[in-house]
Structures are given as C-alpha cells and as structure tokens.
Design a protein around this motif. Structure first.
Motif, short mmCIF file in Angstrom:
data_model
loop_
_atom_site.label_atom_id
_atom_site.label_comp_id
_atom_site.label_asym_id
_atom_site.label_seq_id
_atom_site.Cartn_x
_atom_site.Cartn_y
_atom_site.Cartn_z
N HIS A 150 27.13 37.57 36.36
CA HIS A 150 27.76 38.84 35.99
C HIS A 150 27.17 39.19 34.63
N HIS A 178 25.20 32.00 39.04
CA HIS A 178 25.95 33.17 39.54
C HIS A 178 26.12 34.10 38.35
N VAL A 190 37.24 43.73 39.21
CA VAL A 190 38.22 44.47 40.02
C VAL A 190 38.16 45.94 39.58
N ALA A 198 33.64 38.29 35.26
CA ALA A 198 33.86 39.68 34.84
C ALA A 198 35.20 39.87 34.17
N GLU A 199 36.08 38.91 34.29
CA GLU A 199 37.46 39.13 33.85
C GLU A 199 37.75 38.54 32.46
N GLU A 251 33.64 31.18 34.67
CA GLU A 251 34.23 32.28 35.45
C GLU A 251 35.51 31.81 36.15
N TYR A 285 41.50 43.84 44.82
CA TYR A 285 40.04 43.70 44.89
C TYR A 285 39.61 44.31 46.23
N THR A 295 26.06 37.91 46.03
CA THR A 295 27.34 37.65 46.67
C THR A 295 27.75 38.82 47.55
N SER A 355 26.12 39.00 41.18
CA SER A 355 27.43 39.38 41.70
C SER A 355 27.36 40.82 42.19
N THR A 356 27.87 41.05 43.40
CA THR A 356 28.08 42.44 43.84
C THR A 356 29.57 42.76 43.83
N GLY A 357 30.37 41.75 43.44
CA GLY A 357 31.81 41.99 43.33
C GLY A 357 32.13 42.77 42.06
N GLY A 358 31.34 42.47 41.02
CA GLY A 358 31.61 43.10 39.73
C GLY A 358 33.00 42.71 39.25
N PHE A 368 44.42 40.55 43.81
CA PHE A 368 43.66 39.71 42.86
C PHE A 368 44.53 39.67 41.60
#
Ligand code: KMH
Ligand code: ZN
Length: 272
Positions: free
Chosen positions: A50, A48, A88, A15-16, A227, A120, A107, A83-86, A115
C-alpha cells in the motif's frame, strides 16, 4: 508435514494504520523501501504494498506506487504485490489504477463485508472490474478470503472466467466483520482447497503468530507485518516488520520448513 519452502509475505504498512498509533510506520518511498529491504533480508519474498500520499494518507495514485516500486527495486529483489483493496472507502475508479504499472502480483478481495465499523465494498461488479484489469495486464492475483462464502464466490467467478486459471489464495482472518482467527476456521477454509492450490494465512493482531505458525504446519504460506499486527508480544510494539519475520523464520527452522528465496517463491506460485 511438508518441507516445501515457506513463502513469507510482508504487509509492510497497510492503509489504516497511522503514526499516532504506531510512530515508526514506514510511509515515504524511501521508508517503504527500507522496510521492504529489511523484510526481504529477514526472509520475505513477497512485499504486499500500500502507499501513502504526501500527507501520509492512503492513495492508489499510480505515480506514488511507481516511486515506491522503483525505490524498493533499487534496494532488493522481491515479488511486489500491489493492493487493489486500498483503504475502506477508496472509490473503485481509483483502486485498479496502479495495475497499469504491471506488478507481478495484485490482491483481489472476494466480497463485501463489515470492516470494523465501516463497510469494505467488493460487490460482484467491483470484483469483475478489478479482475478484468488484472487479466488485462497478466498479473498473478492473490484472492483475499475474509469469510467462508467468499470461496463460493471464487468458484462462481472462476467458472465464468472472471478469475484467471492461476491464482494464489490468502485467508485473512480476524478482521471484525470477517471470519475469526481460529484454528477451526482455518481448517474449514483449507479443506475447501484443491490439493495443488497455493495458499497463505494472515491473521490480525495477537492472532498473527499462532495462526501463521499453524498454517506453516499445514503446508501453507504466511503473511506477517505491521498492516495486520503492530505488536511483537502483549504490550510491546514490534520494532519493525523484519523483527516479526525473524521470529517466524526461527520457528520455520524448527519445523523444518526452509524459507523460500524469491526465485523459489516465483516457481512455487507458477510465475516462471
Ligand atoms: N485496507 C483494507 C480495507 C488489500 O490490500 O487488497 C483492504 C486491504 C486488502 O488491505
Ligand atoms: Zn492490504
């Protein structure tokens, strides 16, 4: 040393990362599907995932996950792990929305942390909300462990029934703000696991290759991909996700760890 088949997860985009930094970053559904198909052909069994919106920005919009999932499914069989983190700062109300599409895996980050220069956020309430959506849809969670105390959170929430009986663990080392990607830290974490617990190691940047190689010798599974790391070697970008996987498959061969097929990965993770 174990000869159990090695599950390779590929974190194809994250995502970053942006194209300013890495020009070949896969962003659209078609590009993600190509990256996934190449990674699976190279030996990955879990993707994985995103996704990005029309402007290339990280999003948790279900319809974009759906488009990417369909595109990947048209190209290859693999376990797709949302991903459920998406990213930050992604609001909690967005983070679990794609789970309604019932991916095979998702996840679940096990604690709040720095982070890089950001925070995060994974408060207990956040974890509980995402875990409830995971349980509701009967999805296999991968618990993301960035720091030692997060294993205590796993124990606490497991005892409370927040986390389902079956889960996979991913040690994500080398995020600035989390645990450093050192062999000592990997051993420390690994010693906390019960013998039958499946686990993966991920490590950032230049630590990806040595830490995942160490994990392979310890009987763990590995996560590779852009990632976490965009370099093939010092000063040289990876050409693709697949290139990173191909090298690890060669090393696994020397270590006599056969690479898991998708069917074997599902069996090892108890998904059948
Ligand atoms: N992008 C990170 C802030 C996950 O995928 O669940 C969080 C992350 C973890 O990547
Ligand atoms: Zn991720």
């Amino acid at each position: 040393m174990t000869t159990e088949p090695l599950i390779i997860t590929c974190a194809i985009v994250g995502a970053e990362l942006t194209r300013d930094v890495y020009p070949y970053l896969p962003l659209t559904a078609d590009e993600l599907a190509t990256a996934a198909a190449e990674a699976v052909a190279a030996g990955a069994s879990i993707i994985h995932l995103h996704v990005r919106d029309e402007e290339g920005k990280p999003t948790q919009r279900p319809e974009i996950f759906e488009r990417a999932t369909e595109a990947i499914r048209r190209r290859c069989d693999c376990i797709i792990q949302y991903s459920t983190g998406g990213a930050v700062g992604t609001p909690l109300s967005d983070r679990y929305q794609p789970l309604r599409l019932r991916p095979e895996m998702a996840t679940l980050s096990m604690g709040t942390m720095n982070f890089g220069t950001e925070i995060y956020e994974n408060s207990e309430q956040t974890i509980e909300t995402i875990a409830a959506a995971i349980q509701k849809e009967d999805i296999l969670p991968e618990l993301e462990i960035f720091d030692y105390g997060m294993l205590d959170t796993v124990d606490r929430l497991f005892a409370r029934g927040t986390i389902p009986p079956r889960f996979h663990i991913n040690f994500v080392l080398g995020v600035p703000g989390g645990m450093a990607a050192t062999p000592e830290n990997l051993f420390l974490l690994w010693r906390r696991l019960s013998p039958d617990q499946t686990w993966t190691a991920s490590a950032m940047g230049r630590h990806q290759l040595p830490l995942t190689t160490l994990a392979m010798t310890m009987g763990g599974h590995v996560r590779l991909g852009l990632e976490d790391n965009i370099y093939y070697r010092r000063g040289e970008y990876a050409l693709s996700n697949a290139q990173l996987i191909e090298r690890t498959v060669r090393i696994a061969g020397e270590l006599e760890r056969p690479v898991a097929t998708v069917t074997e990965a599902r069996r090892i993770l108890g998904m059948q």
